[in-house]
Enzyme design. Structure first.
Site, PDB file in Angstrom:
ATOM      1  N   VAL A 284       5.959   1.545   3.020  1.00 13.12           N
ATOM      2  CA  VAL A 284       6.598   0.444   2.104  1.00 13.12           C
ATOM      3  C   VAL A 284       7.296   0.814   0.883  1.00 13.12           C
ATOM      4  O   VAL A 284       7.850   0.177  -0.003  1.00 13.12           O
ATOM      5  CB  VAL A 284       5.721  -0.652   1.937  1.00 13.12           C
ATOM      6  CG1 VAL A 284       5.335  -1.614   3.487  1.00 13.12           C
ATOM      7  CG2 VAL A 284       4.672  -0.658   1.193  1.00 13.12           C
TER       8      VAL A 284
ATOM      9  N   TYR B  96      -5.216  -3.621  -9.349  1.00 13.47           N
ATOM     10  CA  TYR B  96      -4.993  -4.713  -8.255  1.00 13.47           C
ATOM     11  C   TYR B  96      -4.665  -6.039  -8.660  1.00 13.47           C
ATOM     12  O   TYR B  96      -3.870  -6.514  -8.055  1.00 13.47           O
ATOM     13  CB  TYR B  96      -6.397  -4.391  -7.458  1.00 13.47           C
ATOM     14  CG  TYR B  96      -6.394  -5.116  -6.082  1.00 13.47           C
ATOM     15  CD1 TYR B  96      -5.701  -4.794  -4.921  1.00 13.47           C
ATOM     16  CD2 TYR B  96      -7.154  -6.433  -6.117  1.00 13.47           C
ATOM     17  CE1 TYR B  96      -5.771  -5.544  -3.849  1.00 13.47           C
ATOM     18  CE2 TYR B  96      -7.215  -7.142  -4.907  1.00 13.47           C
ATOM     19  CZ  TYR B  96      -6.567  -6.612  -3.938  1.00 13.47           C
ATOM     20  OH  TYR B  96      -6.499  -7.380  -2.795  1.00 13.47           O
TER      21      TYR B  96
ATOM     22  N   VAL C 156     -12.822  -9.949   2.504  1.00 12.05           N
ATOM     23  CA  VAL C 156     -12.885 -10.044   3.727  1.00 12.05           C
ATOM     24  C   VAL C 156     -13.399  -8.684   4.459  1.00 12.05           C
ATOM     25  O   VAL C 156     -13.339  -7.836   3.956  1.00 12.05           O
ATOM     26  CB  VAL C 156     -11.428 -10.169   4.338  1.00 12.05           C
ATOM     27  CG1 VAL C 156     -11.155 -10.229   5.885  1.00 12.05           C
ATOM     28  CG2 VAL C 156     -10.759 -11.442   3.716  1.00 12.05           C
TER      29      VAL C 156
HETATM   30  N1  NAP Z   1     -10.357  -6.927   2.498  1.00 12.72           N
HETATM   31  C1  NAP Z   1     -10.235  -7.994   1.325  1.00 12.72           C
HETATM   32  O1  NAP Z   1     -11.397  -8.416   1.019  1.00 12.72           O
HETATM   33  C2  NAP Z   1      -8.844  -8.441   0.985  1.00 12.72           C
HETATM   34  C3  NAP Z   1      -9.091  -9.727   0.107  1.00 12.72           C
HETATM   35  C4  NAP Z   1      -7.907 -10.112  -0.327  1.00 12.72           C
HETATM   36  C5  NAP Z   1      -6.686  -9.437  -0.251  1.00 12.72           C
HETATM   37  N2  NAP Z   1      -6.627  -8.633   0.729  1.00 12.72           N
HETATM   38  C6  NAP Z   1      -5.394  -8.069   0.866  1.00 12.72           C
HETATM   39  O2  NAP Z   1      -5.019  -8.061   2.327  1.00 12.72           O
HETATM   40  C7  NAP Z   1      -4.256  -6.937   2.634  1.00 12.72           C
HETATM   41  C8  NAP Z   1      -4.955  -6.152   3.716  1.00 12.72           C
HETATM   42  O3  NAP Z   1      -5.951  -5.766   3.305  1.00 12.72           O
HETATM   43  P1  NAP Z   1      -7.283  -5.221   4.300  1.00 12.72           P
HETATM   44  O4  NAP Z   1      -8.552  -5.493   3.817  1.00 12.72           O
HETATM   45  O5  NAP Z   1      -6.793  -5.497   5.930  1.00 12.72           O
HETATM   46  O6  NAP Z   1      -7.043  -3.714   3.916  1.00 12.72           O
HETATM   47  P2  NAP Z   1      -7.052  -2.322   5.083  1.00 12.72           P
HETATM   48  O7  NAP Z   1      -7.871  -2.472   6.147  1.00 12.72           O
HETATM   49  O8  NAP Z   1      -7.069  -1.022   4.179  1.00 12.72           O
HETATM   50  O9  NAP Z   1      -5.301  -2.246   5.570  1.00 12.72           O
HETATM   51  C9  NAP Z   1      -4.406  -2.151   4.502  1.00 12.72           C
HETATM   52  C10 NAP Z   1      -3.094  -2.148   5.595  1.00 12.72           C
HETATM   53  O10 NAP Z   1      -2.047  -1.633   4.812  1.00 12.72           O
HETATM   54  C11 NAP Z   1      -1.239  -0.538   5.098  1.00 12.72           C
HETATM   55  N3  NAP Z   1      -0.711   0.085   4.206  1.00 12.72           N
HETATM   56  C12 NAP Z   1      -1.174   0.870   3.046  1.00 12.72           C
HETATM   57  N4  NAP Z   1      -0.451   1.242   2.248  1.00 12.72           N
HETATM   58  C13 NAP Z   1       0.808   1.387   2.946  1.00 12.72           C
HETATM   59  C14 NAP Z   1       1.877   1.789   2.661  1.00 12.72           C
HETATM   60  N5  NAP Z   1       2.204   2.633   1.458  1.00 12.72           N
HETATM   61  N6  NAP Z   1       3.211   1.533   3.564  1.00 12.72           N
HETATM   62  C15 NAP Z   1       2.907   0.868   4.666  1.00 12.72           C
HETATM   63  N7  NAP Z   1       1.539   0.252   4.950  1.00 12.72           N
HETATM   64  C16 NAP Z   1       0.670   0.555   4.081  1.00 12.72           C
HETATM   65  C17 NAP Z   1      -2.136   0.171   5.930  1.00 12.72           C
HETATM   66  O11 NAP Z   1      -1.754   0.889   7.069  1.00 12.72           O
HETATM   67  P3  NAP Z   1      -1.595   2.730   6.916  1.00 12.72           P
HETATM   68  O12 NAP Z   1      -2.679   3.274   6.296  1.00 12.72           O
HETATM   69  O13 NAP Z   1      -1.675   2.857   8.402  1.00 12.72           O
HETATM   70  O14 NAP Z   1      -0.418   2.643   6.439  1.00 12.72           O
HETATM   71  C18 NAP Z   1      -3.313  -1.154   6.542  1.00 12.72           C
HETATM   72  O15 NAP Z   1      -2.421  -1.468   7.611  1.00 12.72           O
HETATM   73  C19 NAP Z   1      -3.978  -6.108   1.354  1.00 12.72           C
HETATM   74  O16 NAP Z   1      -2.723  -6.529   0.950  1.00 12.72           O
HETATM   75  C20 NAP Z   1      -5.141  -6.518   0.439  1.00 12.72           C
HETATM   76  O17 NAP Z   1      -4.731  -6.607  -0.782  1.00 12.72           O
HETATM   77  C21 NAP Z   1      -7.619  -8.028   1.400  1.00 12.72           C
END
Ligand code: NAP
Length: 257
Positions: free
Chosen positions: A71, A163, A195
Site C-alpha cells: 500500500v 501508531y 485482538v
Molecule cells: N491486533 C490488534 O489488536 C489490533 C487492534 C486494533 C487495530 N488493529 C488494526 O487492524 C489492522 C490489522 O491488524 P492485525 O492485528 O490483523 O495485524 P497483522 O496480523 O499483522 O496483519 C496486518 C496485515 O496488513 C498487511 N500489511 C502490512 N503492511 C502492508 C503493506 N505495506 N502493504 C500491504 N499490506 C500490508 C499484512 O500483510 P503482508 O505482510 O502480507 O503485506 C497483513 O495482512 C491493522 O491496521 C491494525 O492497526 C489491530
C-alpha cells in the site's frame, strides 16, 4: 425502504477490496464479507498468504482473487485496483493494512520508524481511499469505505505514539471524507481494541504487560479476529445506509472507562 430482516446485511452482488487480507483481522473481514455474499479482492504483500485467504473463501463457496500489492507503492496499488475490477466495479473498500513495529518511550523513537508507520497506516489507507473514490466517481456509482483504525484512534496508548498518531489521523480522514463524499460514498472507521493476531504476539508474550492490559479490558480478554469482522460487514452493508463518519468501537469495553 426494504422489508425488515437480514437482507439489509447482505452483500450479494457487491465487490469488496480488502487490504491486509493475508492474515489476522483483514483475513477475517475478507472471509466474513464473502460469507455475506461479496466477491472479494484480497490485497497484501505476501502472495502465498493471500492465496490461502482466497482458498478459504472459495472452499466455503465464495468468490475471491488475490491482488498482491504494497500500500506504500502507488503503481502497485493502481495495478491491484485494476486487477480487482475483474470481479466487477469495486463497491466496498476495507483499509485494514497496518503495522506497529515500535513499542517504547517516544523519546527513543527515530523519525524513519515514525515515517514508516505513517506511510503504511495513514498514507497507504489514504492512497487506497483516493483510488476508490476516484473510480466510484468516474462511474457515478456509490460505495462504502471501512477504515480499520484502532481504539488507539480514539484514546492515547502509552508507548505507541506513532501508531496512535496514525490511527487518530485515520479517524480524522474518515470523518472528513464522509462529509466530502456524501451522499454517494459512506466512510466509517472500525476501532478494534486488542485482538489475538500476530500484531499483538509481542504484548501477549510479555506476562506483566499482558496482565496489565487485561486489567484494563472489562471483558478480560483479547478478541478473536472474527469478533471484529461482523462490524465490518455491517458498516459495508445497506444496514448502515444512514451511518457515515462514525467510529465503531469493538473493544470489550476498553475505551468505555
Ligand atoms: N491486533 C490488534 O489488536 C489490533 C487492534 C486494533 C487495530 N488493529 C488494526 O487492524 C489492522 C490489522 O491488524 P492485525 O492485528 O490483523 O495485524 P497483522 O496480523 O499483522 O496483519 C496486518 C496485515 O496488513 C498487511 N500489511 C502490512 N503492511 C502492508 C503493506 N505495506 N502493504 C500491504 N499490506 C500490508 C499484512 O500483510 P503482508 O505482510 O502480507 O503485506 C497483513 O495482512 C491493522 O491496521 C491494525 O492497526 C489491530
Amino acid at each position: 425502504m426494504s422489508e425488515p430482516g437480514l437482507d439489509r446485511f447482505s452483500l450479494d452482488g457487491r465487490v469488496a477490496l480488502v487490504t491486509g487480507a493475508s492474515r489476522g483481522i483483514g483475513e477475517a473481514i475478507a472471509v466474513e464479507l464473502a460469507a455475506a455474499g461479496a466477491s472479494v479482492a484480497a490485497l497484501a504483500r505476501s502472495e502465498d498468504d493471500l492465496d490461502a485467504t482466497v482458498e478459504r473463501i472459495e472452499s466455503a463457496g465464495g468468490e475471491a482473487i488475490a491482488c498482491p500489492a504494497d500500500v506504500t507503492d502507488e503503481e502497485e496499488v493502481t495495478v491491484a485496483f485494476d486487477a480487482a475490477e475483474a470481479l466487477g466495479p469495486v463497491d466496498v473498500l476495507v483499509n485494514d493494512a497496518g503495522t506497529n513495529p515500535f513499542f517504547g518511550d517516544a523519546r527513543d523513537l527515530d523519525i524513519e520508524t515514525w515515517e514508516r508507520i505513517l506511510s503504511v497506516n495513514l498514507t497507504g489507507a489514504f492512497r487506497c481511499a483516493a483510488a476508490f473514490g476516484r473510480r466510484v466517481g468516474e462511474r457515478e456509482g456509490t460505495g462504502a469505505v471501512v477504515n480499520v483504525a484502532s481504539v488507539g484512534g480514539v484514546v492515547g496508548l502509552p508507548y505507541q505514539t506513532p501508531y496512535v498518531a496514525s490511527k487518530h489521523a485515520m479517524v480524522g480522514m474518515t470523518r472528513t471524507l464522509a462529509v466530502e463524499w456524501a451522499p454517494e460514498i459512506r466512510v466509517n472507521a472500525l476501532a478494534p481494541g486488542y485482538v489475538e493476531t500476530a500484531f499483538t504476539a509481542g504484548v501477549r508474550e510479555n506476562d506483566s504487560i499482558y496482565e496489565d492490559l487485561l486489567d484494563e479490558i472489562p471483558q478480560d480478554r483479547f478478541a478473536d479476529p472474527e469478533e471484529v469482522a461482523g462490524a465490518a460487514v455491517y458498516l459495508a452493508s445497506d444496514a448502515a445506509s444512514y451511518t457515515t463518519g462514525e467510529v465503531h468501537v469493538v473493544d470489550g469495553g476498553y475505551a468505555a472507562h
